[in-house]
Structure formats: structure tokens, C-alpha cells
Design an enzyme around this catalytic site. Structure first.
Site, PDB file in Angstrom:
ATOM      1  N   ALA A  64       0.403  -0.966  -0.307  1.00  0.00           N
ATOM      2  CA  ALA A  64       0.101  -0.005   0.256  1.00  0.00           C
ATOM      3  C   ALA A  64       0.769   1.465   0.017  1.00  0.00           C
ATOM      4  CB  ALA A  64      -1.325  -0.164   1.185  1.00  0.00           C
ATOM      5  N   LEU A  68       1.332   5.897   6.070  1.00  0.00           N
ATOM      6  CA  LEU A  68       1.261   6.620   6.523  1.00  0.00           C
ATOM      7  C   LEU A  68       1.230   7.259   7.967  1.00  0.00           C
ATOM      8  CD1 LEU A  68      -1.836   7.437   4.041  1.00  0.00           C
ATOM      9  CD2 LEU A  68       1.198   8.477   4.289  1.00  0.00           C
ATOM     10  N   HIS A  87      14.452   4.007  -2.857  1.00  0.00           N
ATOM     11  CA  HIS A  87      16.085   3.914  -4.039  1.00  0.00           C
ATOM     12  C   HIS A  87      16.503   2.527  -4.757  1.00  0.00           C
ATOM     13  CE1 HIS A  87      15.276   9.025  -4.839  1.00  0.00           C
ATOM     14  NE2 HIS A  87      14.117   8.514  -4.818  1.00  0.00           N
ATOM     15  N   ASP A 142       7.036   9.322  -6.942  1.00  0.00           N
ATOM     16  CA  ASP A 142       8.331   8.957  -6.353  1.00  0.00           C
ATOM     17  C   ASP A 142       8.449   7.493  -6.449  1.00  0.00           C
ATOM     18  OD1 ASP A 142       7.701   7.410  -3.825  1.00  0.00           O
ATOM     19  OD2 ASP A 142       7.477   9.435  -2.710  1.00  0.00           O
TER      20      ASP A 142
HETATM   21  C1  LHQ Z   1      -2.008   1.655   5.710  1.00  0.00           C
HETATM   22  C2  LHQ Z   1      -1.913   2.164   4.344  1.00  0.00           C
HETATM   23  C3  LHQ Z   1      -0.717   2.842   4.416  1.00  0.00           C
HETATM   24  C4  LHQ Z   1      -1.049   2.653   6.505  1.00  0.00           C
HETATM   25  C5  LHQ Z   1      -3.571   1.003   3.927  1.00  0.00           C
HETATM   26  N1  LHQ Z   1      -0.651   2.982   5.635  1.00  0.00           N
HETATM   27  N2  LHQ Z   1      -1.824   1.307   6.718  1.00  0.00           N
HETATM   28  C6  LHQ Z   1       5.080   8.374   0.039  1.00  0.00           C
HETATM   29  C7  LHQ Z   1       6.494   8.685   1.170  1.00  0.00           C
HETATM   30  C8  LHQ Z   1       7.593   8.882   1.581  1.00  0.00           C
HETATM   31  C9  LHQ Z   1       8.212   8.260   0.981  1.00  0.00           C
HETATM   32  C10 LHQ Z   1       8.260   7.476   0.172  1.00  0.00           C
HETATM   33  O1  LHQ Z   1       7.126   7.860  -1.032  1.00  0.00           O
HETATM   34  C11 LHQ Z   1       6.147   7.839  -0.213  1.00  0.00           C
HETATM   35  C12 LHQ Z   1       5.842   7.367  -1.669  1.00  0.00           C
HETATM   36  C13 LHQ Z   1       3.879   7.034  -1.463  1.00  0.00           C
HETATM   37  O2  LHQ Z   1       3.619   6.067  -0.543  1.00  0.00           O
HETATM   38  S1  LHQ Z   1       2.915   8.015  -1.305  1.00  0.00           S
HETATM   39  C14 LHQ Z   1       0.851   7.362  -1.360  1.00  0.00           C
HETATM   40  C15 LHQ Z   1       1.447   6.201   0.308  1.00  0.00           C
HETATM   41  N3  LHQ Z   1      -0.302   5.118   0.322  1.00  0.00           N
HETATM   42  C16 LHQ Z   1      -1.769   5.611   0.436  1.00  0.00           C
HETATM   43  O3  LHQ Z   1      -1.806   6.816  -0.204  1.00  0.00           O
HETATM   44  C17 LHQ Z   1      -2.704   4.410  -0.123  1.00  0.00           C
HETATM   45  C18 LHQ Z   1      -3.489   4.663   1.464  1.00  0.00           C
HETATM   46  N4  LHQ Z   1      -4.003   3.229   1.259  1.00  0.00           N
HETATM   47  C19 LHQ Z   1      -5.256   3.040   0.905  1.00  0.00           C
HETATM   48  O4  LHQ Z   1      -6.021   4.090  -0.128  1.00  0.00           O
HETATM   49  C20 LHQ Z   1      -5.961   1.687   0.153  1.00  0.00           C
HETATM   50  O5  LHQ Z   1      -5.950   1.420   1.657  1.00  0.00           O
HETATM   51  C21 LHQ Z   1      -5.535   1.260  -0.779  1.00  0.00           C
HETATM   52  C22 LHQ Z   1      -6.473   1.518  -1.585  1.00  0.00           C
HETATM   53  C23 LHQ Z   1      -4.654   0.241  -0.721  1.00  0.00           C
HETATM   54  C24 LHQ Z   1      -6.304  -0.594  -0.308  1.00  0.00           C
HETATM   55  O6  LHQ Z   1      -7.982  -0.915   0.166  1.00  0.00           O
HETATM   56  P1  LHQ Z   1      -8.944  -1.092   0.964  1.00  0.00           P
HETATM   57  O7  LHQ Z   1      -8.617  -2.395   0.090  1.00  0.00           O
HETATM   58  O8  LHQ Z   1     -10.195  -0.540   0.920  1.00  0.00           O
HETATM   59  O9  LHQ Z   1      -7.944  -1.279   2.726  1.00  0.00           O
HETATM   60  P2  LHQ Z   1      -8.273  -0.319   3.813  1.00  0.00           P
HETATM   61  O10 LHQ Z   1      -8.061   1.055   2.877  1.00  0.00           O
HETATM   62  O11 LHQ Z   1      -9.621  -0.754   4.450  1.00  0.00           O
HETATM   63  O12 LHQ Z   1      -6.806  -0.847   4.215  1.00  0.00           O
HETATM   64  C25 LHQ Z   1      -6.550  -1.638   5.270  1.00  0.00           C
HETATM   65  C26 LHQ Z   1      -5.904  -1.712   6.589  1.00  0.00           C
HETATM   66  O13 LHQ Z   1      -4.644  -1.122   5.947  1.00  0.00           O
HETATM   67  C27 LHQ Z   1      -6.422  -0.765   6.825  1.00  0.00           C
HETATM   68  O14 LHQ Z   1      -5.997  -0.708   8.127  1.00  0.00           O
HETATM   69  P3  LHQ Z   1      -7.739  -0.877   9.784  1.00  0.00           P
HETATM   70  O15 LHQ Z   1      -6.382  -0.923  10.639  1.00  0.00           O
HETATM   71  O16 LHQ Z   1      -8.417   0.049   9.573  1.00  0.00           O
HETATM   72  O17 LHQ Z   1      -7.926  -2.840   8.881  1.00  0.00           O
HETATM   73  C28 LHQ Z   1      -5.725   0.502   6.017  1.00  0.00           C
HETATM   74  O18 LHQ Z   1      -5.360   1.932   7.697  1.00  0.00           O
HETATM   75  C29 LHQ Z   1      -4.200   0.410   6.209  1.00  0.00           C
HETATM   76  N5  LHQ Z   1      -3.356   0.913   5.156  1.00  0.00           N
HETATM   77  N6  LHQ Z   1      -2.854   1.568   3.184  1.00  0.00           N
HETATM   78  N7  LHQ Z   1      -0.163   3.509   3.210  1.00  0.00           N
END
Ligand code: LHQ
Length: 260
Positions: A64, A68, A87, A142
Site C-alpha cells: 500500500a 502513512l 531508491h 516517486d
Molecule cells: C495503511 C496504508 C498505508 C498505513 C492501508 N499506511 N496503513 C511517500 C512518502 C515518503 C516516501 C516515499 O514515498 C511515498 C510515496 C507513497 O507511497 S504515497 C502513497 C501512500 N499510500 C497511499 O496513500 C495508499 C493508502 N491506502 C489506500 O488508499 C487503501 O488502503 C488501498 C487503496 C491501498 C486499499 O484499500 P482497501 O482495500 O479498501 O483497504 P483499507 O483501506 O481498508 O486498508 C486496510 C488496512 O490497511 C487499514 O487498516 P485498518 O486497521 O483500518 O484495518 C488501513 O489503514 C491500512 N493501510 N494503506 N499506506
């Protein structure tokens, strides 16, 4: 099975399976997972018996992207975090002269999408989803996302997708050419094992050099590309697998490539 930091590593029959292992957060990327992945890819590089690498996620997610919950700490110096955590892994996957298959078992978002895109092949479960993520939190692509997605999809589609953050299903990802193949979720592991087993029996050095050639072709002129093809073909003729391939053809039998 070796347990690196948040990453599992297992080698069997020439195939190294690298599993991102934080299933509770869909394998969201942390600094420790970044170190674990570097160790796993390093082990696959060092082990001559490994001829193909499979990268996948534990549980229902592939990756994911950046965790965050770690974000406040990361946001302070994101450039340094990228350089230290992301990287080296992206570079290592591209530099590895062995095929890397992403087995995309579930959501691939943000840097997790970039990671999948950095691999040589992508085989996805029909339940997998692909989410740019970055723009959703006001960031730019990135971890090679702007490089690989742009090359895989072309400028128009890549720009539209990366700036609108649409959640892409597996069928559409296949239609767009983002993935090589889509299978039923239950069939993902056996299908990936089948493809990996095939690659584990192919001439590994020539595949590694093909990977180098294709990466070079992205920015090279025709003259530069012809020169590199000639150089690597010279190297390919020095391999045992070249001799085996020619001998097998002349002896009218299937080749038995050793990867040497
Ligand atoms: C998470 C995350 C997550 C923590 C799901 N963190 N817990 C940035 C900064 C620094 C350096 C490097 O590069 C970056 C680039 C990036 O990667 S920026 C992008 C970061 N990622 C996102 O913005 C994606 C965030 N997640 C989502 O949009 C959704 O979770 C996706 C579409 C991946 C999946 O959706 P669903 O299948 O509906 O699952 P969910 O949202 O219910 O997530 C399941 C669990 O995983 C949930 O926790 P919980 O305790 O409520 O069960 C989420 O909080 C956790 N989770 N992604 N990135």
C-alpha cells in the site's frame, strides 16, 4: 525460510520468493521493510542458484505504499527517506541480472505501485487493484513511478491516471498493458510458480543481458543500441548456455540450460 525485517525470503528450485510481510496494513512500506527488501534482493543477487525472483505480499495486499502512520517522521525529510529506503531497492531490482516477477495479489498503491512497475513481469490476481495514491495526498509519483508508469502506459494515459488517482481493476490493468497476465485469485500462486519454474530453466545470463538492453534502449540512439547489442552478444556467446543451446539444436534434443 529467512525472516528479514518485515520481509520473508525463501529459495526453492532456483526460485527466490520475496514476501513483503506486514499484512495488517496491506504491506505498507516502512524503513525496516525497506532494509529487509534490500537484504532479500541482495541475497538473491549473491546466490548463483537463484535464477528468478518472485516479489509478492502477505495477506490480501501487495503493497500500500509508504506507511502513512510513519508519515510525520518521513515528511520531515522525504528526500533522504526516498534515497535511503526506496531508491536502493528500485535500483537493485533493475540492476539484478535475473528476471523479477511481481505477483500482485492485492492492492498496489503509491510506492507499492512503483515497486510492482519496477519488476520485469507483473502477474495479477483478478482481485488486485492499482492505485496511484500519491496525488491523493498531494504528492508526486516517486520511487520510479514517474519513470516506469510513463514508459509502460505512455504519456497521455500515465498523466491522466497518475493525476486523477483512479482505482484501476486487474482487467483494466491488463487492457492497458500495465500487467502481463491476470488469473483467478486462487490460481495466482500456482500460476506464478509455473512461470517462475519456466524462467528458472531458461538461459539466465542472456535474460539478464536482455533486461540491460531494454533498459538501455529507453534513452539510447540506434547507434548506441547496436553497439550495446554487439557487446552483449559477444558476452552471450561466451556462456555455457549458448554452447548448450547450439549443441541441443544440432543434436535435435531439448536444451538443458544451467544458467552459466
Ligand atoms: C495503511 C496504508 C498505508 C498505513 C492501508 N499506511 N496503513 C511517500 C512518502 C515518503 C516516501 C516515499 O514515498 C511515498 C510515496 C507513497 O507511497 S504515497 C502513497 C501512500 N499510500 C497511499 O496513500 C495508499 C493508502 N491506502 C489506500 O488508499 C487503501 O488502503 C488501498 C487503496 C491501498 C486499499 O484499500 P482497501 O482495500 O479498501 O483497504 P483499507 O483501506 O481498508 O486498508 C486496510 C488496512 O490497511 C487499514 O487498516 P485498518 O486497521 O483500518 O484495518 C488501513 O489503514 C491500512 N493501510 N494503506 N499506506
Amino acid at each position: 525460510m529467512t525472516n528479514y525485517e518485515d520481509v520473508l525470503y525463501e529459495v526453492r528450485d532456483g526460485v527466490a520468493v520475496v514476501t513483503l510481510n506486514r499484512p495488517e496494513s496491506l504491506n505498507a512500506f516502512t524503513a525496516s521493510m525497506g532494509r529487509g527488501l534490500q537484504q532479500a534482493v541482495g541475497a538473491a543477487l549473491a546466490d548463483e542458484a537463484v535464477r528468478v525472483i518472485v516479489l509478492t505480499g502477505a495477506g490480501r495486499g501487495f503493497c500500500a505504499g509508504q506507511d502513512l502512520t510513519e508519515f510525520r517522521e518521513v515528511a520531515a525529510d522525504i528526500r533522504e527517506r526516498l534515497e535511503q529506503t526506496y531508491h536502493p531497492n528500485i535500483r537493485a531490482i533493475r540492476a539484478l541480472e535475473k528476471p523479477v516477477i511481481a505477483a500482485v495479489n492485492g492492492p498496489a498503491a503509491g510506492a507499492g505501485l512503483s515497486l510492482a512497475a519496477a519488476c520485469d513481469l507483473r502477474i495479477a490476481a483478478d482481485t488486485a487493484t492499482f492505485v496511484p495514491g500519491f496525488i491523493g495526498i498531494g504528492l508526486v509519483p516517486d520511487s520510479g513511478g514517474s519513470y516506469f508508469i510513463h514508459r509502460l502506459l505512455g504519456n497521455a494515459r500515465a498523466f491522466d491516471w497518475m493525476t486523477t488517482n483512479k482505482r484501476l481493476g486487474a482487467a483494466e490493468a491488463l487492457e492497458w498493458g500495465l500487467v502481463n497476465e491476470v488469473v483467478d485469485a486462487d490460481s495466482l500462486a500456482p500460476r506464478v510458480a509455473e512461470v517462475a519454474a519456466l524462467y528458472a530453466k531458461l538461459p539466465t545470463k542472456a535474460i539478464g543481458m536482455t533486461k540491460r538492453l531494454f533498459d538501455h534502449a529507453d534513452t539510447a540512439s540506434l547507434e548506441e543500441q547496436l553497439a550495446m547489442e554487439a557487446q552483449l552478444q559477444q558476452a552471450a556467446t561466451q556462456t555455457g548456455d549458448f554452447r548448450e543451446g547450439v549443441n541441443a539444436f544440432l543434436e535435435k534434443r531439448p536444451p538443458n540450460f544451467s544458467g552459466a
